[in-house]
Enzyme design. Structure first.
Site, PDB file in Angstrom:
ATOM      1  N   LYS A  33      32.645  38.241  38.142  1.00 60.21           N
ATOM      2  CA  LYS A  33      32.324  39.570  38.679  1.00 60.21           C
ATOM      3  C   LYS A  33      31.133  40.175  37.952  1.00 60.21           C
ATOM      4  O   LYS A  33      30.159  40.583  38.572  1.00 60.21           O
ATOM      5  CB  LYS A  33      33.514  40.522  38.457  1.00 60.21           C
ATOM      6  N   THR A  34      31.269  40.232  36.649  1.00 57.23           N
ATOM      7  CA  THR A  34      30.226  40.854  35.842  1.00 57.23           C
ATOM      8  C   THR A  34      28.922  40.081  36.001  1.00 57.23           C
ATOM      9  O   THR A  34      27.850  40.662  36.038  1.00 57.23           O
ATOM     10  CB  THR A  34      30.658  40.883  34.365  1.00 57.23           C
ATOM     11  N   ASP A 223      31.488  48.821  39.033  1.00 61.53           N
ATOM     12  CA  ASP A 223      32.294  47.715  38.521  1.00 61.53           C
ATOM     13  C   ASP A 223      33.774  48.099  38.553  1.00 61.53           C
ATOM     14  O   ASP A 223      34.108  49.275  38.527  1.00 61.53           O
ATOM     15  CB  ASP A 223      31.855  47.417  37.079  1.00 61.53           C
ATOM     16  N   GLU A 224      34.650  47.115  38.563  1.00 60.00           N
ATOM     17  CA  GLU A 224      36.111  47.351  38.528  1.00 60.00           C
ATOM     18  C   GLU A 224      36.504  48.444  39.529  1.00 60.00           C
ATOM     19  O   GLU A 224      37.255  49.362  39.216  1.00 60.00           O
ATOM     20  CB  GLU A 224      36.561  47.786  37.124  1.00 60.00           C
ATOM     21  N   GLN A 254      44.050  43.265  40.460  1.00 59.88           N
ATOM     22  CA  GLN A 254      44.027  43.680  39.055  1.00 59.88           C
ATOM     23  C   GLN A 254      44.087  45.200  38.911  1.00 59.88           C
ATOM     24  O   GLN A 254      43.683  45.752  37.894  1.00 59.88           O
ATOM     25  CB  GLN A 254      42.775  43.131  38.372  1.00 59.88           C
ATOM     26  N   ARG A 601      44.060  35.868  31.749  1.00 59.77           N
ATOM     27  CA  ARG A 601      43.139  35.955  30.617  1.00 59.77           C
ATOM     28  C   ARG A 601      42.935  34.589  29.981  1.00 59.77           C
ATOM     29  O   ARG A 601      42.007  34.381  29.221  1.00 59.77           O
ATOM     30  CB  ARG A 601      43.656  36.908  29.514  1.00 59.77           C
TER      31      ARG A 601
END
Length: 719
Positions: A33-34, A223-224, A254, A601
DNA sequence: ATTTTCGAGATTTTT
DNA sequence: TCTCGAAAAT
């Protein structure tokens, strides 16, 4: 350009180059994503020639913003100003610094943190002869928070006029709130909610201001995005209205912040807000082994309110995910620590690569003890913070005193070190200040020769502050701080206290300011620095190197570790019993997503651990339902979970609120006609999820009867 | 009457 | 570990 796209797969490339319009990228865990976000930013700058000052990129935490800036700078060259890669609050401060003067606020408004709010409230309580405890504080703060969305409130806060009571109910709480708001207005204070609310009102009241910002921001990135709340979404929507370029990235699976107002609908129903929006899916995971992914996928599938997407990976196969079942907490902790030692020795893993994640902070305790016993270095994240330390707050208050001269900073440091200005004299100052409409500091200056202030060192304090103020313009922030601590005697005071750690902390603060000046340009204004500082909370993961990392799942979001232990996977801990009680199915799904975030994670190896025993209230502990929801062949169990206990656990889970979907499908809906072998025919009136029973009105009985939902001999009557 | 101690119970957290 | 309330000690 070439360079920008290397290492990206097709959909990532598409995401990068799709530049115009409303675009959402639904991207699963570990899908980059980032990366997509940073590369798109760099694409805009390098390939299209857009100025960074025309791109707004918002994140939720400073840490994320910082990381984003770092990565972007690598791609576009470090010279460029990436100031618009920032948090929502950071952006609002920039807007307000330019335009808040349209209200009665000065440019140098003071940002109030929670402690400041507490201080203000405590003063009010003291004046009323009451004591402020934590519960009351929370309650009042909550009520104030509710008012913040109220335009009436903001309108009152932005005019010079005196406050008009919001309601004349006149109960104690509203009186206190009224006093609080008056106080807040007097110190030109804005709390965190105000920053966003005021920005809204500013934009609504002054379309020109909104227009200016819309013009400036050609491209907007978020973002997010699944964690944004209504206000944050609305802000983005408003800003994008002119150029229609809004690019958001997120993963609905998430969403773990619904409990504080996040609403994934802005991500999930993006299309309905922007009909011409495009959607790009990134569903390849680059982080985890197929085994870890299989387990995570099999868990998240149990969520009903969900955009279906299965993550895939081409990563090499690794070890099977392990579920460890221990007899009690100590055994669980011991097994984890043994395993860690194993990893360190046999796999040459470094401690940095290992993370232990849990639902609630107190769960770290047993693990900590075991780690200490085996002499394994560890760091706990999410405890007290550097900027929360008393000496740091004091030091900052000195700076604030120079810059703003606000009452809060004044009250904090005027008597530290002791200047004989205690409660009584403070009271006098406050009364005078109220009467004359001055700040406390100005009051002190005015009455310094008053009999009530004799035999104090007030004059020395004033001299120190005045001399520092006169040099404000020509000195760097770091120099000012150093001088301030010298001249006011604060440094000496700490030194005499003999606490080396505190002295070291002050040195570190100076160090961090110097560093800040170097990165942001040395002529940064003191006022602006202070405002940014209030927004800044350090949660720097590089703190101690080569240690095992312990943190809550919430803190771990966005991070990755080769070896992950997800511990305390006990029913009623994860999922948490209170969440189930308060927020029902939505709560259960959020808990499941939380478990999912924890699992995803892991890069190489994932361990899920849990143990028997009793927890608070003498409730027996059972493995989490999430364990039973996993594909059985996707993980391996270590430790003996005997059949009896497993059966008991499943019964318990069924009975607890939020029975799983399978049970729901097997059960009958309200209004179903049923036949009971003894009572005969009847209708289901109510379903009690807590007790796992139906309330059935039988034709032959006067009162309804509760019947277990598990009762197999309840037949449905066809009509 | 006020302080201290001791044990039980515990969401999650940023700005 | 931290907090809160009740019981014990001053």
């Amino acid at each position: 350009m070439e360079e920008l796209l290397t290492g990206l797969n097709e959909s990532q490339q598409q995401a990068v180059m799709e530049t115009e319009g409303y675009i959402r990228v639904i991207a699963g865990a570990g899908s980059g994503k980032t990366k997509a976000l940073t590369h798109r930013y760099a694409f805009l700058v390098n390939a299209l020639g857009i100025e960074p000052s025309n791109i707004l990129c918002v994140t939720f935490t400073n840490k994320a913003a910082h990381e984003m800036r770092r990565r972007v700078k690598k791609l576009i060259g470090g010279e460029q100003d990436t100031g618009f890669i920032t948090t929502y609050h950071g952006f609002c401060v920039r807007v307000l610094r330019e335009d808040i003067h349209r209200f009665f606020y000065p440019k140098n408004f003071v940002i109030l943190d929670v402690e400041d709010q507490k201080t203000l409230l405590r003063e009010i309580f003291e004046d009323l002869g009451l004591k402020l405890n934590d519960k009351t504080f929370k309650r009042i703060l909550d009520k104030i928070g509710m008012l913040k969305g109220n335009t009436h409130y903001v309108n009152q806060m932005i005019t010079r006029d005196a406050m008009v009571p919001l309601d004349d109910a006149g109960d104690l709480d509203s009186q206190i709130i009224q006093l609080y708001l008056k106080k807040q207005k007097r110190v030109f204070g804005l709390d965190f909610d105000d920053l966003i609310n005021f920005t809204f009102v500013l934009f609504h009241k002054y379309p020109k201001v909104l227009g200016k910002w819309q013009d400036r921001l050609f491209y907007i990135q978020g973002d997010e995005f699944q964690d944004s709340n209504e206000k944050q979404f609305e802000l983005m929507r408003m800003l994008a209205e002119k150029h229609h370029n809004l690019f958001v990235v997120g993963d609905p699976d998430q969403t773990i912040y619904e409990w504080r107002g996040a609403d994934p609908k802005y991500m999930v129903e993006f299309q309905s807000f922007f009909p011409d929006a495009q959607t790009i899916f990134l569903n390849q995971n680059y982080r985890s082994t197929p085994e870890i992914l299989a387990v995570s996928n099999s868990l998240i599938k149990h969520n009903v309110f969900r955009v279906d997407k299965e993550m895939i990976t081409e990563n090499q196969e690794g070890l099977k995910v392990i579920h460890y079942h221990g007899k009690d907490e100590n055994e669980e902790a011991k097994w984890i620590v043994d395993k860690i030692e194993d990893l360190l020795k046999k796999k040459q893993a470094s401690k940095d690569e290992i993370a232990i994640l849990y639902r609630a902070n107190y769960l770290s305790r047993f693990i900590e003890q075991a780690l200490i016993k085996e002499n394994i270095d560890y760091t706990i994240f999410g405890g007290f913070k550097f900027f929360d330390r008393m000496e740091i707050k004091d030091a900052i208050a000195h700076l604030r005193m120079i810059a703003f001269g606000d009452d809060l900073s004044f009250a904090r440091i005027v008597n530290v070190p002791k200047r004989q200005i205690g409660k009584k004299r403070m009271q006098f100052l406050r009364e005078r200040a109220e009467a004359d409409g001055l700040t406390l500091y100005d009051t002190l200056k005015k009455y310094v020769d008053h009999p009530r202030l004799q035999r104090t060192q007030a004059q020395q304090f004033i001299d120190a502050i005045e001399s520092l103020r006169s040099r404000k313009k020509d000195n760097h922030v770091s120099e000012l701080l150093q001088d301030a601590l010298q001249r006011t005697g604060y440094e000496a005071y700490i030194r005499e206290d003999g606490d080396q750690e505190r002295l070291d902390n002050l040195t570190e603060l100076l160090h961090s300011i110097v560093q800040y000046e170097q990165t942001m340009g040395e002529d940064i204004e003191l006022e602006e620095y202070l405002q940014m500082l209030t927004l800044y909370t350090d949660n720097d993961l590089e703190g101690k190197s080569n240690t095992v990392k312990l943190m809550t799942i919430h803190t771990a979001k966005g991070l990755e570790f080769p070896y992950v232990f997800l511990v305390g996977m006990t029913e009623s801990v994860l999922p948490n019993v209170r969440t189930l009680r308060d927020r029902k199915e939505r709560g259960l799904e959020e808990e499941r997503r939380l478990a999912y975030v924890g699992m995803t994670r892991a890069e190489k190896e994932l361990y899920l651990t849990e143990s028997e025993g009793y927890q608070s209230g003498g409730v027996k502990k059972y493995p989490s339902r999430f364990i039973f929801e996993l594909d059985e062949d996707a993980y391996q169990r270590i430790g003996i979970l005997d059949e009896e206990l497993e059966k008991e656990a499943k019964e318990y889970i069924k009975a607890a609120y939020g029975t799983d979907r399978v049970a729901n499908e097997q059960g009958h809906p309200k209004g179903t006609k049923v036949r009971h072998p003894v009572f005969g025919e009847g209708v289901i009136e109510e379903i009690d999820h807590k007790k796992n029973t139906y309330l059935i009105y039988f034709d032959n009985l006067k009162a309804p009867r509760p019947i277990s939902r598990n009762f197999k001999r309840l037949e449905v009557i066809d009509q």
